[in-house]
Structures are given as structure tokens and as C-alpha cells.
Design a protein around this motif. Structure first.
Motif, short mmCIF file in Angstrom:
data_model
loop_
_atom_site.label_atom_id
_atom_site.label_comp_id
_atom_site.label_asym_id
_atom_site.label_seq_id
_atom_site.Cartn_x
_atom_site.Cartn_y
_atom_site.Cartn_z
N ASN A 234 23.68 5.52 4.92
CA ASN A 234 23.23 5.14 3.58
C ASN A 234 21.99 4.27 3.63
O ASN A 234 21.95 3.17 3.05
CB ASN A 234 24.35 4.44 2.82
CG ASN A 234 24.04 4.32 1.33
OD1 ASN A 234 23.29 5.11 0.78
ND2 ASN A 234 24.62 3.32 0.69
N LEU A 239 18.27 8.72 -1.11
CA LEU A 239 18.38 9.36 -2.43
C LEU A 239 17.23 10.34 -2.68
O LEU A 239 17.39 11.33 -3.40
CB LEU A 239 18.43 8.31 -3.53
CG LEU A 239 19.73 7.49 -3.58
CD1 LEU A 239 19.60 6.33 -4.57
CD2 LEU A 239 20.92 8.36 -3.93
N ASP A 240 16.08 10.08 -2.08
CA ASP A 240 14.97 11.04 -2.20
C ASP A 240 15.34 12.36 -1.55
O ASP A 240 15.09 13.44 -2.11
CB ASP A 240 13.71 10.48 -1.54
CG ASP A 240 13.18 9.24 -2.26
OD1 ASP A 240 13.40 9.13 -3.48
OD2 ASP A 240 12.56 8.39 -1.60
N ASN A 243 18.09 14.08 -3.69
CA ASN A 243 17.56 14.69 -4.91
C ASN A 243 16.89 16.02 -4.61
O ASN A 243 16.96 16.95 -5.42
CB ASN A 243 16.59 13.74 -5.61
CG ASN A 243 17.29 12.80 -6.58
OD1 ASN A 243 17.95 13.25 -7.51
ND2 ASN A 243 17.16 11.50 -6.35
N GLU A 268 26.14 1.40 -6.31
CA GLU A 268 25.30 2.60 -6.22
C GLU A 268 25.98 3.85 -6.79
O GLU A 268 25.40 4.92 -6.76
CB GLU A 268 24.95 2.88 -4.75
CG GLU A 268 24.20 1.77 -4.05
CD GLU A 268 24.10 2.00 -2.55
OE1 GLU A 268 23.01 1.80 -2.01
OE2 GLU A 268 25.11 2.38 -1.94
N GLU A 270 26.54 5.10 -9.67
CA GLU A 270 25.89 5.88 -10.72
C GLU A 270 24.84 6.81 -10.14
O GLU A 270 24.66 7.94 -10.60
CB GLU A 270 25.26 4.94 -11.76
CG GLU A 270 24.74 5.68 -12.98
CD GLU A 270 24.26 4.73 -14.06
OE1 GLU A 270 23.78 5.23 -15.09
OE2 GLU A 270 24.37 3.51 -13.87
N GLU A 271 24.14 6.36 -9.11
CA GLU A 271 23.09 7.19 -8.49
C GLU A 271 23.69 8.33 -7.68
O GLU A 271 23.03 9.34 -7.45
CB GLU A 271 22.22 6.32 -7.59
CG GLU A 271 21.45 5.25 -8.35
CD GLU A 271 20.73 4.30 -7.41
OE1 GLU A 271 21.36 3.86 -6.41
OE2 GLU A 271 19.55 4.00 -7.66
N TRP A 272 24.95 8.17 -7.28
CA TRP A 272 25.58 9.20 -6.45
C TRP A 272 26.37 10.22 -7.27
O TRP A 272 26.35 11.40 -6.95
CB TRP A 272 26.49 8.55 -5.40
CG TRP A 272 25.72 8.01 -4.24
CD1 TRP A 272 24.96 6.87 -4.20
CD2 TRP A 272 25.60 8.60 -2.95
NE1 TRP A 272 24.39 6.71 -2.96
CE2 TRP A 272 24.77 7.76 -2.17
CE3 TRP A 272 26.12 9.75 -2.35
CZ2 TRP A 272 24.43 8.03 -0.84
CZ3 TRP A 272 25.81 10.03 -1.03
CH2 TRP A 272 24.97 9.18 -0.28
N SER A 274 27.10 10.04 -11.18
CA SER A 274 27.08 10.17 -12.64
C SER A 274 26.41 11.48 -13.03
O SER A 274 25.58 12.02 -12.29
CB SER A 274 26.33 8.99 -13.27
OG SER A 274 24.95 9.04 -12.94
N LYS A 277 22.33 10.89 -13.49
CA LYS A 277 21.51 10.61 -12.31
C LYS A 277 22.10 11.17 -11.02
O LYS A 277 21.39 11.38 -10.04
CB LYS A 277 21.35 9.09 -12.13
CG LYS A 277 20.62 8.38 -13.24
CD LYS A 277 20.52 6.89 -12.90
CE LYS A 277 19.80 6.11 -13.98
NZ LYS A 277 19.74 4.66 -13.62
N GLY A 278 23.39 11.36 -11.01
CA GLY A 278 24.09 11.59 -9.75
C GLY A 278 23.71 12.87 -9.02
O GLY A 278 23.37 13.88 -9.63
#
Length: 554
Positions: A234, A239-240, A243, A268, A270-272, A274, A277-278
Motif C-alpha cells: 500500500n 491508487l494511480d 485507477n 483510505e 473510500e478511495e478503495w 466507495s 471513487k473506489g
């Protein structure tokens, strides 16, 4: 399969079952489970109410890590069958309303994969940079990182004079996710499977794909290798990459993805996961399962720590996010052997653990054999075990001064093989798993602990799980309701509510062998017990028997 519910994604109300194919059902007598074996048991899964199955890797593999070392992403391991067998499985599962997700292993491949064979062939090969190669430092490895499976993360290649990185086993080289060409090959492969009609992926070890630097880790103990994984778990920038994975593959299909994401922090989430954004639809978190290493001297886990570990993720999950619910998988020991009572309260503790986790918010996963209360392996020799990493640790303990007998006891309590013993279908030889010699010994308790016996017993663990699955599917509040922990300080009772649109549900579980008093402010006198594991219990009774559990509609 199309989603017929436009208000909610199909997976939010799914009941999921994990299949470890090597140990599930053998159709041809070679001692290894296979795809036709899974097909033959689809009626069993359908009858229990499952509408999603996750199948562990079935791709060609040398099996250095039981299939998680893949040598060909777009084919089927011969011992499991053929691509035609898989397509038949997919078709027949869909006919029964069962969706199928596969394992996606893209942190690494097998060293036998054609990509790596080319990469290894020379420094100027076009695929050289598809993996991570480095020069040594002062005649030793490029850094002091320790592999998750033990030893260095680096393996020396004599032909080129460089080292390649392997976060896991030495025959499982890490893919270089900074290389555009290998990413495109991965995305194309993913879409190839999704175009076949599979319904998604469980994504393996995905939090390890980013390595921002290759500096040494701090080493306060002055050991050669440092077993912290902070440099490859992690990391900033991951996240780039994720995505890109979402945009080039996942977002093009109506699928379900669940990530094995060690190291992901609550803030974190929500970024993974939701919906806005997830990257993924859901993730496996292991905080409550990692407690297995910090129990008391008697080997018991703090119930308070268990509740806190689960509760913090229940609170953190955004309204449109999801955390997968799990007590067992192919990498863990059996939950009854660790959290429950193997002998005196075997049935009661199995049901209590089931209700405790199944009615929380998230997609519940049941691992094969969990639904009948299977226990840890009953082996008396290290020679009966098959899992290389835990056998390596067994020998390493002996090399460092532990007696073989003591090291065997640790092996028996911790080996991943505890969950990989063949599925116990009936009381026939080898538990009905195979007509041949099983690749791994069957637990000897299969004579009385098997699915066939429990199907006929209304009070069985199997039928309890069947009722749980039905109740949750039919109860909107148990799918979408808010979670609130009660009796937070109790070291025996796990109690919580699920609240949804003026509907309230109460789960109470006594996770101990002692009588425990329920101390809550809620009025249960008018509540209806939807399910419990003790017969003829008064719904007003505040004293819970050992491993007693109840689900109330208030």
C-alpha cells in the motif's frame, strides 16, 4: 448475467461461497478436485442459497504456491480439466442463478510464465523490464527486504548477474507495474476473461504492486533481512495504478470485484471501495483475523479486541461502500478451532460464530467446509502437511533451537493446510471427495462430520447456515442497516444492532463457555427471535448459555 435490480448492485445482497478447487470435489479419481467435481456440486450450493462462488486459481501452474504462481493466464490447469469444462461450469452455474468470480493474481507470475522466461533470457530482451531486475550491492542482495514467505525478496540469476524481486516465493517474480506494455497485457487478459462471461474477480495481493523505491528498511535488530513489508505494501502512488486497472478493465463490465488488500488503512476505505471513487466493490480486511497471533497463553482471543477490530471497519465503511465478511479462507486455520470449542460446544460455537459475523454489513463469504463446521487437520506428523511456507517455518524453528515436537505443535495450530484438507461430503472412504488417493489426507472425523449427515439433521450447522442465508437475503435491514455495537467492554458477549427505516434487529452472541448475562438498554420482551442455536429459549431470558446466540427483530 445481467443485473435486474436497478436500485442496488446485485452483489450487495449476495451470499458468497469460496471454493478451493484442489480439495473440493474430485470427479475422475485422481485424488485432485476438478471442474467437473464443482459442476456436480452446484445443486448443493444452489440449495443452500448461494448466488456467488469464488473459485481459487485454476490456471496452469507449477503449484509452488498451490496455483497462485500462474504460468498461463488464459488456460486451465490440466488436472482441473479443460476450458470446455470451465465454460460448462460457467453456463450451468448461471442457469442456477449462481455467479462466478475467479482469482486475479497480477502482483506476480510463476517463473515458468513465458513472460518471465523471455525477461530472464537476456538484459536486452523486450520483456526484460516486465519484471523488476536490480544489480547487487556490495556483493549481496540489492536491499534487506524479507519475503513474505521467508528469506530474501531477491533471487540471483547467474546468467545475467542480476537479481529479480519476489515479494512472495522465489519462483514467483513480481511484475513491474511501471511498465506500460505489461500493464496493457494484463488489462487485455482481464477483459478476455470478462468477455467469456465471468462475473468478476477476487484480486490477490493487490496492495503489493507499487514499489516506489528500493532502499533498505530500518533494521534495529541488526538482522540480515527485515520482515516489515512497508516498502511494498500500500505504497504512495498505488491508487494511480489501480485507477488504470479500473478504467481499462473493471469499469467496462457489470461485475463484482473484491480486493485482498493488506495494509489498507481505515481512513483510505473510500478511495478503495466507495461507488464514487473506489477501485473495487469490496475488500477483505484482516484486522480481526490477525488477532490470532496475539492471543493469551491459553490460546484464546480477547473478545473485546475481536469486537473492536470488526466494529471499526463497520463504522468506517461508507454508505455506498462494502467490506467483505469473512471468518475462514484458504490461508487461515478453521474458525472453530481458533475461536470456538472443538469438542464440548462444537455445534453451538460453530453456529454462534456464524451468526456473529454473517449479520454484519457487507458481502458474507463462507469457505468450503465452514458450513458444516470442519475443524483443523488432525495430522500427527509434519510429513502429512503440504504447504511449503509453513513447512519452511517448521524447519526454521528447529534450526533456531526449538524441538521438533514443539515446532510440530506450532505447525498444527498455524498451517494453511488446516483449511485445505478435502471437503467432507459423506461417510464413504475419503469422505466422498475422491475414489482414488487424495492429494492430501482427509480428517478422520469425516465419519460423523460430513455434509450428508447434516443435510438430514434439521438442527445441524449446515441447516443453520441455510437459514442464515435465507433470513439475510429476505431482510433489507440486515443488508443495508446501520451497525451499532453494544456491551463494548464485555469479554464474553458480542452484541450489536442493525437499524434501517424504523426496523431494528439485535444480534447477541455469547462467545464463551460460561453463562453470561445480557446487559443492554433495549427492551427485548416484545422482540421476536428469528433464529437461535438453543431450542425453546424464552426471548426474555437475559442469561445466555455457553456459545448461545440469538437474532431478534425488535
Amino acid at each position: 448475467m445481467k443485473n435486474t435490480n436497478t436500485l442496488h448492485p446485485w452483489w450487495e445482497s449476495a451470499a458468497a461461497y469460496q471454493i478451493y478447487p484442489r480439495s473440493f470435489m474430485d470427479s475422475n479419481g485422481d485424488g485432485v478436485g476438478d471442474l467437473q467435481g464443482i459442476i456436480s456440486r452446484l445443486p448443493y450450493l444452489s440449495e443452500l442459497g448461494f448466488d456467488l462462488i469464488w473459485i481459487c486459481p485454476i490456471y496452469p501452474s507449477p503449484n509452488d504456491d498451490n496455483g497462485y504462481d500462474i504460468s498461463d493466464y488464459q488456460n486451465i490447469q490440466k488436472e482441473y480439466g479443460t476450458m470446455e469444462d470451465f465454460e460448462e461450469l460457467l453456463h450451468k452455474a448461471h442457469e442456477r442463478g449462481i455467479r462466478v468470480i475467479m482469482d486475479l493474481v497480477v502482483n506476480h507470475t510463476s517463473s515458468s510464465h513465458p513472460w518471465f522466461i523471455e525477461s530472464r533470457s537476456s538484459k536486452d530482451n523486450p520483456k526484460r523490464d516486465w519484471y523488476i531486475w536490480k544489480d547487487g550491492k556490495d556483493n549481496v542482495e540489492p536491499n534487506n527486504w524479507e519475503s513474505i514467505f521467508g528469506g530474501s525478496t531477491w533471487e540471483y540469476d547467474e546468467k545475467s548477474g542480476q537479481y529479480f524481486l519476489h515479494v512472495f516465493g522465489k519462483t514467483m517474480p513480481d511484475i513491474n507495474w511501471e511498465n506500460t506494455q505489461v500493464k496493457k497485457a494484463i488489462f487485455d487478459m482481464i477483459c478476455w476473461w470478462l468477455d467469456k462471461g465471468i462475473d468478476g474477480f477476487r484480486v490477490d495481493a493487490i496492495s503489493h504492486i507499487k514499489k516506489p523505491d528500493f532502499n533498505d528498511m530500518p533494521n534495529p535488530k541488526n538482522e540480515r533481512y527485515v520482515s516489515s513489508f512497508d516498502k511494498h505494501m500500500n505504497q504512495s502512488g498505488i491508487l494511480d495504478l489501480l485507477n488504470e486497472l479500473k478504467e481499462n478493465a473493471f469499469s467496462k463490465y457489470d461485475i463484482f470485484t473484491v480486493a485482498e488488500a493488506n495494509g489498507v488503512r481505515i481512513e483510505e476505505i473510500e478511495e478503495w471501495v466507495s461507488s464514487e471513487k473506489g477501485i473495487f466493490n469490496s475488500l477483505f480486511q484482516f484486522d480481526h483475523l490477525n488477532l490470532w497471533n496475539v492471543g493469551s497463553e491459553e490460546g484464546k482471543i480477547s473478545i473485546k479486541k475481536l469486537k473492536n477490530a470488526l466494529t471499526k471497519w463497520q463504522k468506517a465503511a461508507p454508505m455506498d461502500g462494502n467490506v467483505a465478511l469473512v471468518m475462514e479462507n484458504h490461508d487461515l486455520v478453521r474458525s472453530i478451532s481458533r475461536f470456538g470449542s472443538e469438542d464440548k460446544y462444537w455445534k453451538e460455537s460453530a453456529k454462534c460464530l456464524a451468526l456473529m459475523y454473517y449479520m454484519q454489513k457487507g458481502v458474507p463469504f463462507i469457505y468450503q467446509g465452514q458450513e458444516i463446521g470442519m475443524l483443523n487437520a488432525d495430522y500427527e506428523s509434519h510429513l502429512d502437511f503440504r504447504d511449503d511456507p509453513t513447512l519452511f517455518a517448521y524447519q526454521d524453528r528447529i534450526n533456531n533451537g526449538m524441538s521438533p515436537a514443539e515446532s510440530l505443535q506450532v505447525l498444527k495450530k498455524s498451517s494453511r493446510d488446516n483449511s485445505r484438507t478435502p471437503m467432507q461430503w459423506d461417510a464413504s472412504p475419503h469422505a466422498g471427495f475422491t475414489t482414488g488417493t487424495p492429494w492430501m489426507k482427509v480428517n478422520q472425523n469425516y465419519h460423523w462430520l460430513n455434509a450428508e449427515v447434516q443435510k438430514e439433521d434439521e438442527d445441524s450447522i449446515l441447516n443453520f447456515y441455510k437459514k442464515l442465508i435465507k433470513i439475510k437475503k429476505e431482510t433489507t435491514g440486515l443488508i443495508y442497516g446501520d451497525y451499532k455495537l453494544l456491551m463494548e467492554e464485555s469479554e464474553s458477549i458480542y452484541a450489536y444492532t442493525r437499524e434501517y427505516e424504523e426496523k431494528n434487529y439485535l444480534v447477541v452472541c455469547n462467545l464463551s463457555e460460561e453463562l453470561s448475562e445480557l446487559q443492554i438498554d433495549l427492551d427485548i420482551t416484545k422482540g421476536e427471535i428469528l433464529i437461535s442455536n438453543y431450542e425453546d429459549r424464552n426471548s426474555k431470558e437475559m442469561l445466555l448459555k455457553p456459545y448461545e446466540c440469538r437474532l431478534y427483530s425488535l
